[in-house]
Design a protein around this motif. Structure first.
Motif, PDB file in Angstrom:
ATOM      1  N   GLY A   4      47.230  88.848 102.379  1.00 18.37           N
ATOM      2  CA  GLY A   4      46.375  89.378 101.321  1.00 18.37           C
ATOM      3  C   GLY A   4      44.923  89.430 101.748  1.00 18.37           C
ATOM      4  N   ALA A   5      44.467  88.383 102.453  1.00 16.49           N
ATOM      5  CA  ALA A   5      43.086  88.365 102.941  1.00 16.49           C
ATOM      6  C   ALA A   5      42.861  89.475 103.965  1.00 16.49           C
ATOM      7  N   ALA A   6      43.848  89.708 104.806  1.00 16.54           N
ATOM      8  CA  ALA A   6      43.731  90.797 105.780  1.00 16.54           C
ATOM      9  C   ALA A   6      43.690  92.149 105.071  1.00 16.54           C
ATOM     10  N   PHE A   7      44.487  92.285 104.038  1.00 19.26           N
ATOM     11  CA  PHE A   7      44.502  93.532 103.269  1.00 19.26           C
ATOM     12  C   PHE A   7      43.156  93.765 102.598  1.00 19.26           C
ATOM     13  N   TYR A   8      42.601  92.697 102.002  1.00 22.68           N
ATOM     14  CA  TYR A   8      41.279  92.800 101.400  1.00 22.68           C
ATOM     15  C   TYR A   8      40.224  93.147 102.451  1.00 22.68           C
ATOM     16  N   ALA A   9      40.323  92.564 103.626  1.00 22.52           N
ATOM     17  CA  ALA A   9      39.347  92.834 104.687  1.00 22.52           C
ATOM     18  C   ALA A   9      39.396  94.298 105.132  1.00 22.52           C
ATOM     19  N   VAL A  10      40.594  94.847 105.244  1.00 24.44           N
ATOM     20  CA  VAL A  10      40.729  96.261 105.619  1.00 24.44           C
ATOM     21  C   VAL A  10      40.144  97.160 104.527  1.00 24.44           C
ATOM     22  N   MET A  11      40.416  96.829 103.278  1.00 25.22           N
ATOM     23  CA  MET A  11      39.866  97.615 102.172  1.00 25.22           C
ATOM     24  C   MET A  11      38.344  97.514 102.126  1.00 25.22           C
ATOM     25  N   GLY A  14      36.933  99.679 104.896  1.00 27.53           N
ATOM     26  CA  GLY A  14      37.036 101.090 104.523  1.00 27.53           C
ATOM     27  C   GLY A  14      35.987 101.498 103.505  1.00 27.53           C
ATOM     28  N   ALA A  15      35.720 100.632 102.535  1.00 30.36           N
ATOM     29  CA  ALA A  15      34.710 100.944 101.513  1.00 30.36           C
ATOM     30  C   ALA A  15      33.313 100.959 102.109  1.00 30.36           C
ATOM     31  N   VAL A  16      33.023 100.044 103.027  1.00 35.41           N
ATOM     32  CA  VAL A  16      31.697 100.015 103.658  1.00 35.41           C
ATOM     33  C   VAL A  16      31.507 101.241 104.546  1.00 35.41           C
ATOM     34  N   VAL A  17      32.534 101.630 105.287  1.00 33.25           N
ATOM     35  CA  VAL A  17      32.443 102.850 106.103  1.00 33.25           C
ATOM     36  C   VAL A  17      32.234 104.066 105.204  1.00 33.25           C
ATOM     37  N   SER A  18      32.939 104.114 104.090  1.00 33.90           N
ATOM     38  CA  SER A  18      32.754 105.208 103.130  1.00 33.90           C
ATOM     39  C   SER A  18      31.321 105.243 102.616  1.00 33.90           C
ATOM     40  N   ALA A  19      30.765 104.071 102.321  1.00 35.36           N
ATOM     41  CA  ALA A  19      29.388 103.996 101.832  1.00 35.36           C
ATOM     42  C   ALA A  19      28.419 104.542 102.873  1.00 35.36           C
ATOM     43  N   GLY A  48      33.111  97.468  98.382  1.00 38.84           N
ATOM     44  CA  GLY A  48      33.361  96.813  99.668  1.00 38.84           C
ATOM     45  C   GLY A  48      32.973  95.346  99.652  1.00 38.84           C
ATOM     46  N   VAL A  49      31.861  95.021  99.011  1.00 37.22           N
ATOM     47  CA  VAL A  49      31.440  93.625  98.888  1.00 37.22           C
ATOM     48  C   VAL A  49      32.468  92.831  98.083  1.00 37.22           C
ATOM     49  N   ILE A  53      34.557  89.690  99.421  1.00 32.36           N
ATOM     50  CA  ILE A  53      34.617  88.375  98.781  1.00 32.36           C
ATOM     51  C   ILE A  53      36.068  87.921  98.654  1.00 32.36           C
ATOM     52  N   GLY A  54      36.948  88.841  98.275  1.00 29.24           N
ATOM     53  CA  GLY A  54      38.369  88.504  98.184  1.00 29.24           C
ATOM     54  C   GLY A  54      38.945  88.078  99.525  1.00 29.24           C
ATOM     55  N   ALA A  55      38.464  88.699 100.610  1.00 26.13           N
ATOM     56  CA  ALA A  55      38.955  88.352 101.949  1.00 26.13           C
ATOM     57  C   ALA A  55      38.391  87.022 102.424  1.00 26.13           C
ATOM     58  N   VAL A  56      37.101  86.812 102.222  1.00 30.17           N
ATOM     59  CA  VAL A  56      36.446  85.605 102.726  1.00 30.17           C
ATOM     60  C   VAL A  56      36.902  84.361 101.974  1.00 30.17           C
ATOM     61  N   THR A  57      37.027  84.464 100.663  1.00 26.69           N
ATOM     62  CA  THR A  57      37.455  83.292  99.885  1.00 26.69           C
ATOM     63  C   THR A  57      38.933  82.993 100.074  1.00 26.69           C
ATOM     64  N   ARG A  58      39.678  83.976 100.518  1.00 29.41           N
ATOM     65  CA  ARG A  58      41.121  83.858 100.750  1.00 29.41           C
ATOM     66  C   ARG A  58      41.888  83.514  99.477  1.00 29.41           C
TER      67      ARG A  58
END
Length: 141
Positions: A4-11, A14-19, A48-49, A53-58
């Protein structure tokens, strides 16, 4: 929650690249007004932030425990997607793409994956260590 953390990190990535692409006026955003690029790019960056947060907090953005942002972060994501829809509606038809509403469903999806993972682990544990006749589980070592 590693997957789940990896999935959040990929998302989040992607959002930061889109920005960044929106801020630079890439592709269909090339003819947009400056206010539109700033508003839309900021919303992408904030989404993206949130996923970061979802990825970092796990714990994700729809956790049962932990900091408030982990328990109700999915509401913030819904609000950001709604803000993105408003900005899109205020802009011209040729400016950018329709907002990705899929972002709203990611926190509940990851939460469901996590629940299924733990249910599967518990079931496998029961199969490996059958109950004793008195109904007590033997200690796992």
């Amino acid at each position: 929650m590693k997957l789940g953390a990896a999935f959040y990190a990929v998302m989040a990535a992607g959002a930061v690249v889109s920005a960044v692409l929106v801020f630079r006026g890439y592709g269909s955003y090339s003819g947009a007004d400056q206010w539109y690029l700033i508003a839309r790019g900021t919303v992408f960056l904030l989404i993206g932030v949130m996923f970061g947060i979802g990825a970092v907090t796990r714990r994700g953005l729809r956790s049962d425990e932990g900091p408030r942002i982990c328990r109700s972060g999915w509401i913030v994501v819904i609000a950001l997607v709604c803000a993105e829809l408003v900005v899109y509606a205020l802009g011209d038809d040729g400016w950018g793409n329709f907002p990705s509403i899929v972002s709203i469903f990611i926190p509940p999806f990851v939460k469901r994956l996590q629940e299924k993972y733990y249910e599967g682990r518990e079931e496998a544990e029961r199969e490996l260590n059958p109950e004793e006749p008195d109904g007590v589980w033997p200690p796992t070592g």
